[in-house]
Scaffold this active site. Structure first.
Site, mmCIF file in Angstrom:
data_model
loop_
_atom_site.group_PDB
_atom_site.id
_atom_site.type_symbol
_atom_site.label_atom_id
_atom_site.label_comp_id
_atom_site.label_asym_id
_atom_site.label_seq_id
_atom_site.Cartn_x
_atom_site.Cartn_y
_atom_site.Cartn_z
ATOM 1 N N SER A 143 0.886 -1.309 0.184
ATOM 2 C CA SER A 143 0.151 0.057 -0.063
ATOM 3 C C SER A 143 0.891 1.254 -0.129
ATOM 4 O O SER A 143 2.223 1.082 0.366
ATOM 5 C CB SER A 143 -0.785 0.005 1.302
ATOM 6 O OG SER A 143 -1.607 1.317 1.566
ATOM 7 N N TYR A 156 -2.568 -0.728 10.391
ATOM 8 C CA TYR A 156 -2.585 -0.805 8.848
ATOM 9 C C TYR A 156 -1.289 -0.366 8.504
ATOM 10 O O TYR A 156 -0.439 -1.183 7.767
ATOM 11 C CB TYR A 156 -3.689 -0.460 8.217
ATOM 12 C CG TYR A 156 -3.573 -0.528 6.759
ATOM 13 C CD1 TYR A 156 -3.843 -1.874 6.158
ATOM 14 C CD2 TYR A 156 -3.471 0.389 5.768
ATOM 15 C CE1 TYR A 156 -4.060 -2.075 4.975
ATOM 16 C CE2 TYR A 156 -3.326 0.018 4.280
ATOM 17 C CZ TYR A 156 -3.740 -1.213 3.767
ATOM 18 O OH TYR A 156 -3.734 -1.636 2.683
ATOM 19 N N LYS A 160 2.020 -2.746 6.863
ATOM 20 C CA LYS A 160 2.344 -2.478 5.496
ATOM 21 C C LYS A 160 3.763 -2.115 5.643
ATOM 22 O O LYS A 160 4.580 -2.565 4.427
ATOM 23 C CB LYS A 160 1.605 -1.541 4.759
ATOM 24 C CG LYS A 160 0.019 -2.218 4.476
ATOM 25 C CD LYS A 160 0.120 -3.570 3.757
ATOM 26 C CE LYS A 160 -1.253 -3.978 3.502
ATOM 27 N NZ LYS A 160 -1.170 -5.104 2.482
ATOM 28 N N THR A 191 -12.781 -2.509 -3.658
ATOM 29 C CA THR A 191 -12.964 -3.929 -3.037
ATOM 30 C C THR A 191 -13.901 -3.687 -1.809
ATOM 31 O O THR A 191 -14.186 -2.631 -1.268
ATOM 32 C CB THR A 191 -11.619 -4.434 -2.906
ATOM 33 O OG1 THR A 191 -10.836 -3.726 -1.671
ATOM 34 C CG2 THR A 191 -10.588 -4.444 -4.090
#
Length: 270
Positions: A143, A156, A160, A191
């Site tokens: 990401s 998150y 990553k 998504t």
């Protein structure tokens, strides 16, 4: 210049039952690859297996919770036993989080890290000897948050960043063995990942996602990933805003951090 062909190659995709994972599996299958699809969602996996089989593609669908080391090792062993090895591993399975650090339980960080970082680590470790033997390819779906700060997503972003450190360092170890590693940094892709984003208490957050620019489709992302994989790119940044964010964060990190924080701060307001 195309360096890799994927016809009759064994491609393993994690998080393969939806989103970017499914789109990438479809793209490799159309190129003649043998697809091993790993996901936690047994119902969706069965649908995918029927879809691929009906289209004449060779496919293997395996339920796998990538946060469990045993699941990853068993899945890779099953793929190798059936098809002889692994040529491409797409570490795609992931989970996200949207909540302020001060309001986020430690268990949320553990869960995000378990899926995003350790899931990719477990699968790669289980397949690495086969990948070396077959001079294969590893694709890590990271990401922009793996390269730059992102407000409200400390868990998150941490997972990553950890992935980025793992796979860029691993690339330096296996390149001379014929294994290539490509890092993919999507921008905003439409998504269901954001629909399942964890809040600070570990339940799915009801706060709407902030985003900048137009969302791209999984199919467009898959086409770019496939073409970049064939050319053995080291880094693929997806979407126009993703590319802009990448370069601004590199060239003017202070400005990027301030602008990003102003754009995303509404997510943390109750």
């Amino acid at each position: 210049m195309v360096k890799r062909e994927f016809s009759n190659k064994v491609v393993v995709v994690t998080g393969a039952a939806s989103g970017i994972g499914l789109a990438v599996a479809r793209r490799f299958a159309r190129a003649g690859a043998i697809c091993a699809m790993l996901d936690m969602d047994r119902v969706r996996l069965e649908r995918c297996e029927h879809e691929f089989g009906d289209a004449g593609h060779r496919v293997m669908a395996l339920r796998c919770d990538v946060s469990r080391r045993g699941d990853c090792e068993a899945a890779m062993a099953a793929v190798i036993a059936r098809f002889g090895g692994v040529d491409v591993l797409f570490n795609n399975a992931g989970i996200t989080q949207r909540s302020a650090f001060v309001e986020t339980r430690i268990e949320v960080y553990e869960q995000v890290m378990a899926v995003n970082f350790f899931g990719a680590l477990y699968c790669t470790k289980a397949a690495i000897h086969s990948l070396i033997l077959r001079r294969g390819l590893i694709i890590a779906n990271e990401s922009i948050a793996g390269l730059a700060p992102l407000l409200g997503r400390t868990g998150y972003a941490a997972s990553k960043h950890a992935m980025h450190g793992l796979f860029t360092s691993l690339r330096s170890e296996v390149r001379d063995k014929g294994v290539h590693i490509m890092v993919v940094c999507p921008g905003f892709i439409k998504t269901n990942l954001q629909d399942r984003a964890l809040g600070g208490d570990g339940t799915v957050t009801r706060h709407p996602q902030s985003r900048i620019g137009r969302q791209d489709t999984p199919a467009c992302a898959a086409e770019a990933i496939f073409n970049a994989a064939a050319r053995e790119k080291d880094l693929l940044v997806l979407t126009t805003m993703g590319k802009i964010g990448y370069w601004v964060s590199r060239l003017a990190p202070g400005y990027y951090e301030r602008r990003m924080a102003s754009q995303f701060k509404a997510e943390l307001e109750h």
